[in-house]
Scaffold this motif. Structure first.
Motif: not given
Length: 503
Positions: A71, A78-79, A139
């Motif tokens: 992350l 991130n998503v 996330a």
């Protein structure tokens, strides 16, 4: 038969349960862990210790893709990286299919439901919204609706002013990467039956990554004004961004394919040994990842596990950008390679040679930033050995940076005149032997002694008659011009003949 008092207690309990469910369904996870349809959501924002990945999923390429991600400070990246890491995962028919490999599965059994809602798979629910929630949870974004329902998502987003109508329904909002996208396949704005993520947008088209599209995780595209697209959810990602967050990745690669990790969007992609060859080193699986080293036309040079080869660029989707090491010498780029977790992908280029020097790349450290490496050139020390009658008279040394030597006096020899031969000395160890010539009456006496022989840059005249240095060449000043041997300019040392007095 139950008594009236008993029925009253049940009614009150039921009313309280409904009230709790209504409240929970309208708040972020951070405020209250939500419930939907009486199914508890497993919240990974709080690192629910009750959950572990299934053994089946942990054997899959998708678990390997997911666990390789780290992350960053940008929640949008991130998503989408998490969602893209699952490309090709297919629903199954039972728990044994949680590895995502049952390409004919049709009963909605998925790993993502194990994480969010227990017993979800046994009810065979559609799982597009479940996948969206899964990516948010992974996330670590505390923003999830408590009911696995596309239309309930829309209602919640509208109530919280986080919804934008699409172009087809009067909106003027341009969707951003990682926005939620909602669909109604009947082309009416009266409800939503499908959800995904916006991957990127062109002037006319929206590209998405979705779960439960043809029973798998896949990439799709739609016209910006498609009436099946009813609108967009806009989570407050910036609220969750860390300090010095990196720029949002352009997953379209419209300006070229950057070095990075890519995921295969097709199955059984051929890995060939060269861009112009059709041989087959391996077949790459849909969902497996490669690291891009460069491109040549419509072919991409990649590293797949322990193999290097070429694949069709059209079969790749950017998953994550990677930092690179740039190797430079004399201001020119010799090579550039990506790296990840301290490992460089590809072959490190050779250091360009430089006459008279040993060469090596300078030391460097690999972290998360781009690195530029320059060579270190160390001058080689060469020796010139002066020999007379088989005996060493003197040994002197020089380097490419200090190219002047002093020739010793030729040892005297009765009846002879001794001289050092006039010759050129390359950048190498050299032996010079004295020449003795028998004395005759016609020989004129000359003085003998030592002479300092500097080597300097040669000059050449341009059109104006001005002397200009010749790069890379050297000679003895006033004695001989630079000599070009085998196409290379080599610094040369010229030793003139010194005569001895007549005896």
């Amino acid at each position: 038969m139950h008594s009236p008092q008993h029925r009253l207690v049940k009614c009150v309990a039921l009313a309280l349960a409904v009230l709790l469910l209504s409240v929970a369904a309208l708040v972020p996870v951070s405020a209250l862990e939500p419930y939907g349809n009486n199914i508890r959501i497993r919240n990974w924002v709080n690192n629910d210790p009750a959950y572990t990945f299934s053994e089946q999923y942990m054997t899959s390429v998708w678990y390997r893709n997911f666990s390789a991600l780290a992350l960053t400070a940008n929640p949008r990246n991130n998503v989408l990286r998490i969602a893209l890491s699952q490309l090709g995962y297919h629903e199954g028919d039972s728990a044994k299919d949680f590895d995502g490999m049952n390409k004919s599965g049709s009963s909605n059994y998925i790993e993502y439901a194990r994480l969010i809602v227990p017993n979800y798979n046994d009810n065979h629910y559609e799982w597009c919204a479940c996948f969206v929630n899964w990516c948010l949870n992974q996330a670590r974004i505390d923003y999830a609706y408590g009911e696995i329902s596309c239309w309930k998502w829309v209602e919640w987003l509208k109530q919280n002013k986080k919804f934008q109508d699409s172009y087809a329904y009067g909106g003027d909002y341009t969707p951003q990467p990682a926005d939620m996208i909602f669909f109604n396949w009947k082309g009416v704005n009266t409800g939503s039956g499908h959800i995904g993520y916006v991957l990127y947008v062109t002037d006319t088209t929206i590209f998405t990554v979705e779960g439960n599209t043809k029973d798998e995780v896949g990439i799709r595209s739609y016209a910006l004004d498609d009436p099946c697209v009813i609108g967009f959810g806009t989570p407050d990602y910036e609220k969750h961004a860390g300090e010095n967050a990196e720029a949002t990745i352009d997953f379209s690669c419209r300006d070229g394919m950057p070095m990075g990790r890519y995921i295969l969007t097709k199955d059984r992609v051929a890995l060939s040994s060269a861009a112009d060859k059709n041989d087959r080193l391996a077949r790459l699986q849909f969902g497996s990842t490669v690291v891009l080293l460069g491109t040549d036309g419509n072919k991409a040079h990649v590293v797949s596990d322990d193999k290097q080869g070429w694949v069709s660029s059209a079969s790749l989707q950017l998953l994550d950008t990677l930092p690179s090491v740039t190797f430079k010498a004399d201001g020119k780029t010799v090579g550039q390679l990506p790296f990840e977790k301290g490992v460089i992908y590809g072959d490190i280029p050779a250091v360009p040679e430089k006459a008279g020097y040993t060469a090596a790349w300078d030391s460097y450290t690999l972290d998360r930033s781009d690195v530029t490496v320059e060579p270190v050139y160390t001058p080689i020390r060469y020796t010139v050995t002066f020999v007379a009658d088989g005996k060493t008279v003197a040994t002197v040394s020089f380097t490419a940076e200090d190219m002047s030597i002093t020739a010793p006096e030729v040892p005297a020899k009765a009846g002879f005149v001794g001289t050092w031969p006039e010759l050129t000395i390359p950048l190498a160890d050299t032996t010079i032997e004295a020449i003795y010539t028998a004395v005759t009456e016609s020989d004129a006496p000359t003085e003998s002694g030592t002479m300092v022989l500097p080597i300097a840059t040669s000059t050449a005249s341009d059109d104006t008659g001005t002397d200009k240095p010749v790069d890379g060449c050297a000679s003895v000043v006033g004695l001989l011009p630079a000599v070009i041997l085998a196409g290379l300019c080599l610094p040369l040392l010229v030793v003139p003949i010194l005569r001895k007095k007549k005896y």
